[in-house]
Design an enzyme around this catalytic site. Structure first.
Site, short mmCIF file in Angstrom:
data_model
loop_
_atom_site.label_atom_id
_atom_site.label_comp_id
_atom_site.label_asym_id
_atom_site.label_seq_id
_atom_site.Cartn_x
_atom_site.Cartn_y
_atom_site.Cartn_z
N LYS A 22 65.34 110.87 91.23
CA LYS A 22 66.12 109.83 90.54
C LYS A 22 67.58 110.27 90.42
O LYS A 22 67.85 111.45 90.18
CB LYS A 22 65.51 109.57 89.16
CG LYS A 22 66.09 108.37 88.42
CD LYS A 22 65.38 108.17 87.08
CE LYS A 22 65.93 106.97 86.32
NZ LYS A 22 65.25 106.78 85.01
N SER A 29 63.64 102.11 84.11
CA SER A 29 64.79 102.32 84.95
C SER A 29 64.50 103.14 86.22
O SER A 29 65.27 103.07 87.16
CB SER A 29 65.87 103.04 84.15
OG SER A 29 65.45 104.34 83.78
N SER A 41 60.56 104.26 81.10
CA SER A 41 61.22 104.18 82.41
C SER A 41 60.49 104.85 83.56
O SER A 41 60.88 104.68 84.71
CB SER A 41 62.63 104.76 82.32
OG SER A 41 63.51 103.83 81.75
#
Lengths: 491, 96
Positions: free
Chosen positions: A78, A154, A178
């Site tokens: 990420k 996210s 997330s």
């Protein structure tokens, strides 16, 4: 070859017997990305040149019998996890030019010590603020099961890239859901570890008392392997806990007889869609067949979790994001007359609306005259929410419910309404407030063919029971073996 | 009744070092008012005597030995800077 075909154990074996090479795996990853990423939109930055060189080096040494468990396996990271010399943007225009970070996050160093190969940096909601990846300042990642739908957020691209077979596994971060919400939406396995289990050093901070890095994989055992690698105390993160990391994979016995499961009535009540409720009840039936028992309980303060979270997370964010001032790194505005104007214009040009909204909410909640009414009040409610979990987990081994109230929603459907978007996280947020570990794994599909996630919540630092519970169920189903048909993938 | 006025939003934006236009101030006032109104449901709960949670782990001050260690080189620290001069970060004038 396709990364879809094998589990981590099978790949270890094939690498060891030299039936495949690390270069084969890295080729397969980039090949798949070139085939499908124009549909999925998962990657902001690829690490192709360095990854291929690393693959050649690993192939020269070969996988010895004492090689680390992740040797040669392609991973996606990420884009809020700092990678030395590899661009790290947090999907924000503010960091668009942050091409040469100075150090690796502790988790990245551990992956590197374990000889996994970083394929690239994955899209996200800007600074991890969002539940759909529509808040990325670059592009919206799409759900591989149906590209009209969001992948969640996210860590949307961390889940979508694994579901689409672009990488073997990935790292995400979870502040209010997330990792788990996108894992549920994309039909993969995502774990939020206990707060303090994994070092946050090098994770760009959003809400420091809630953030945790965790693994996203296609099955439970692979997830356990990845957590074993990244977990543990780190002197560079004073909130990382000095608690032993057991061998999670050794504990995957399939045995859950006698396990006591709590099912909060708030997690299967109003607002949870019928197809989600049905899938969760079917999973509970499986647990009964496996010799576990379940009872309905109450987490009475759950309904206050979203409000509590948005006050606390935004307050912490308003302080954490003060570092983005255009002085030491990032994009600075042109021709500012003085320092104050430079700060204001750099931040306003660099941040998107959701980030600005949360910074302002947090600044308001912390400001003189409002602190007690909003920030302190939310901290007190957090105590009540945490006590709910402590009490239930005193009497039960795990808590089980859905990960999200509904399957994935359509792109564009909720983006203009912050409060509706926030409600997506109603079943995941309480877990972060309490600091306990939780996993999401596939437990079925909606009539429209969208994945549904089962959430298993455990006691502090008891990821072992969470994994064992998840794994036992997984062995009785084939949900985790379903693949999206995206781009002609194998099913 | 609105919980936050446009003037307060502008003040908060200034505190947070954000420049916002009049249109943005209107939009954020509406959105923040909705969110704060929603958050006021916490007032349904009596929290008198409840300790606030800042952190879920039972950690007190975590100390380490105060000893010098090599970390980042000055040259490296400056390489992502928007502007630099003589080994330092350069910024616009602070004083008028």
């Amino acid at each position: 070859m396709s990364l879809f075909e094998y589990t981590l154990r099978e790949l270890q074996d094939k690498l060891h017997k030299q039936e495949i090479t690390v270069t084969d795996l890295v080729d397969a990853s980039y090949q798949r990305i070139s085939e499908v990423d124009d549909q999925v939109n998962a990657f902001i930055t690829l690490n192709e040149e360095a990854a291929r060189i690393q693959a050649q080096e690993l192939d020269q040494t070969g996988r010895g019998s004492d090689a680390p468990s992740l040797f040669g396996l392609p991973i996606g990271v990420k884009d809020n996890i700092v990678t030395k010399h590899l661009r790290t943007t947090c999907a924000s225009q503010f960091l668009d030019n942050f091409d040469d970070p100075l150090y690796d996050a502790t988790v990245v160093r551990k992956l590197s010590d374990a000889k996994s190969v970083t394929i690239g940096k994955l899209n996200m909601d800007e600074f991890a603020m969002g539940s759909s990846n529509e808040n990325s300042s670059y592009f919206a990642t799409r759900n591989p099961w149906n590209t009209d739908y969001v992948p969640g957020g996210s860590s949307g691209a961390s889940a979508a890239s694994v579901a689409a077979g672009e990488v073997f596994f990935s790292l995400g971060s979870d502040t209010g859901g997330s990792i788990r919400q996108p894992a549920a939406f994309c039909g993969v396995v995502g774990l939020k570890p206990t707060y303090g289990r994994v070092s946050r050093f090098g994770l760009v901070a959003f809400a420091s008392s809630l953030d945790q890095i965790g693994p996203i994989t296609r099955n439970v055992e692979d997830n356990a392997f990845l957590l074993e690698t990244i977990a543990g105390h780190d002197p560079m993160d004073t909130t990382s806990a000095d608690v032993d990391v057991p061998s999670y994979t050794k504990d995957l016995t399939g045995d859950v007889s006698g396990l006591r499961i709590a099912v909060p009535k708030e997690y299967v009540g109003e607002g949870v869609s019928p197809e989600v409720k049905e899938a969760v009840l079917a999973a509970l039936k499986k647990y009964e067949e496996l010799g576990a028992t379940w009872e309905e309980v109450s987490l009475p303060h759950s309904r206050y979790a979203v409000a509590t979270y948005y006050l606390l997370a935004s307050s912490e964010a308003s302080a954490n994001l003060a570092r983005f001032d255009g002085v030491r790194y990032g994009v600075r505005t042109e021709n500012a007359e003085n320092m104050l104007e430079m700060f204001k214009r750099s931040r306003s040009e660099g941040f998107g609306d959701e980030v600005k909204r949360r910074i302002m909410l947090g600044t308001f909640a912390l400001s003189s005259g409002y602190y007690d009414a909003y920030y302190k009040k939310a901290q007190q409610v957090r105590t009540l929410i945490k006590n709910d979990f402590d009490q239930v987990l005193n009497d039960y081994d795990v808590i089980i419910g859905p990960t999200t109230p509904t399957p994935a929603f359509k792109i564009g459907e909720q983006v203009d309404d912050p409060l509706t978007m926030y409600a997506n996280d109603i079943l995941t947020i309480p877990v972060n407030l309490a600091g306990v570990p939780a996993i999401s794994l596939p437990c079925g599909f909606s009539p429209d063919g969208l994945p549904i996630g089962l959430q298993i919540i455990g006691r502090h630092f008891d990821e072992a029971t969470v994994f064992r519970t998840a794994h036992a169920y997984e062995q009785t189903t084939d949900h985790h073996q379903q693949r999206p048909s995206l781009g002609g993938a194998q099913t | 009744m609105s919980r936050i006025s446009k003037e307060q939003v502008k003040h908060v934006a200034h505190l947070a070092r954000l420049a916002i236009s009049e249109d943005e101030a209107d939009k954020f006032t509406k959105q923040l008012d909705d969110i704060i109104t929603y958050a006021e449901q916490l007032n349904e709960l009596d929290t008198s005597g409840v300790e606030p949670t800042t952190h879920v782990l039972d950690l007190k001050n975590v100390m380490r030995k105060d000893e010098p260690k090599k970390w980042l080189e000055q040259e490296d620290v400056l390489k992502n800077a928007p502007e630099k001069q003589d080994g330092q970060f350069k910024v616009p004038s602070v004083l008028e």
